[in-house]
Design a protein around this motif. Structure first.
Motif: not given
Length: 296
Positions: A120, A132, A144, A146, A151-152, A154, A156-158
């Motif tokens: 991150k 990303l 994704i 960002l 948004d980090l 979210n 789906n991001t994680k």
């Protein structure tokens, strides 16, 4: 002619592959061919015996296993013509996103500034807005946007950041998205992609009737369209991708940025490349005949 369609598989692109293959089968049967659809979930080994009964092998497999050259490496050992290309090494180098970004940088092909990331903090250091992406992602499932640090957080991001795949971020480019198909070493008309208002060309919008694909890209200046066609041809030829490929771009007022290349483009009558072919008078059935006749 007897054609063996190889499709399905186990990737996130499975359903798209099956839909493409069913459309291809229907059109080829209309053209008078005998067609069998083989789902790759049955394994690779049965293909060896099946291939003896058919004249041409036609891979319709999107995602890593198909576009990344895994299936083609296996098929290249069978003494039968293959639709597209036998050059699985070129497919592999073109389809994996991080090697492709390196290729663009090394060959003065404009692509959005980017960086390999693992954490991150790496994304925070790169800055926003950014996109990303997974190096082995397909059909926008592993992409994704960002817009900020928020948004980090979210889900789906994680999930993507915690996966074991190679990741990178690139600067977000705002402007019309376009795509250029190459058929038999010639660039087709540029298609402008217009997703629903307030959205982008993500997985859902790729297959939504609300997304418009407009031939001859009316929002993009002619010189940028010509540049994108030139670049698409250069990439296609460099990787020796055979009969067809499709390259995606983002545009601004004065620049065109390569996003990625599709080594097995979507193959429904409503897919991007068949639509571009239709714009110059090539029907879906004629398009498929061209692929068969150019198989090697």
């Amino acid at each position: 002619m007897k054609v063996l369609l190889i499709t399905g598989g186990n990737s996130s692109e499975r359903e798209v592959s099956l839909t493409s293959a069913k459309n291809v089968r229907s059109a080829l049967e209309e053209n008078g061919h005998v067609v069998k659809l083989y789902d790759l979930t049955g394994g690779y080994k049965p293909i060896i015996e099946l291939a003896k009964q058919y004249d041409i092998l036609f891979p319709v497999l999107h995602g890593e296993e198909g576009e990344g050259g895994i299936l083609h490496e296996f098929l290249s050992k069978i003494n039968k013509p293959i639709v597209g290309t036998r050059n699985y090494k070129g497919m592999r180098k073109a389809w994996y996103k991080i090697p492709f970004k390196h290729f663009c940088d090394e060959n003065n092909i404009k692509t959005s500034p980017w960086k390999i990331i693992k954490t991150k903090q790496d994304v925070l250091n790169f800055g926003f807005p950014c996109v990303l992406k997974a190096s082995n992602g397909g059909s926008s499932r592993e992409v994704i946007i960002l817009k900020s640090a928020n948004d980090l957080e979210n889900e789906n991001t994680k999930k993507l950041l915690n996966s074991d795949v190679d990741l990178y971020v690139e600067k977000f480019v705002e402007g019309p998205e376009i795509t250029v198909g190459v058929l038999n070493n010639k660039a087709l008309p540029v298609l402008e992609i217009v997703p629903p208002a307030g959205s982008w060309f993500n997985y859902e919008n790729k297959y939504s009737p609300e997304t418009k694909e407009i031939p001859f890209a009316p929002s993009v200046p002619k010189h940028l369209q010509e540049k994108s066609q030139e670049v698409a041809l250069k990439i296609h030829r460099h990787f020796n991708l055979g009969t067809y490929s499709r390259t995606d771009f983002m545009t601004t007022k004065d620049k065109v940025y390569v996003l990625e290349i599709n080594t097995i483009p979507g193959l429904t009558s409503e897919s991007l490349m068949p639509k571009a072919a239709k714009a110059v008078g090539i029907s879906f059935n004629e398009f498929l005949e061209t692929l068969l006749k150019s198989s090697t």
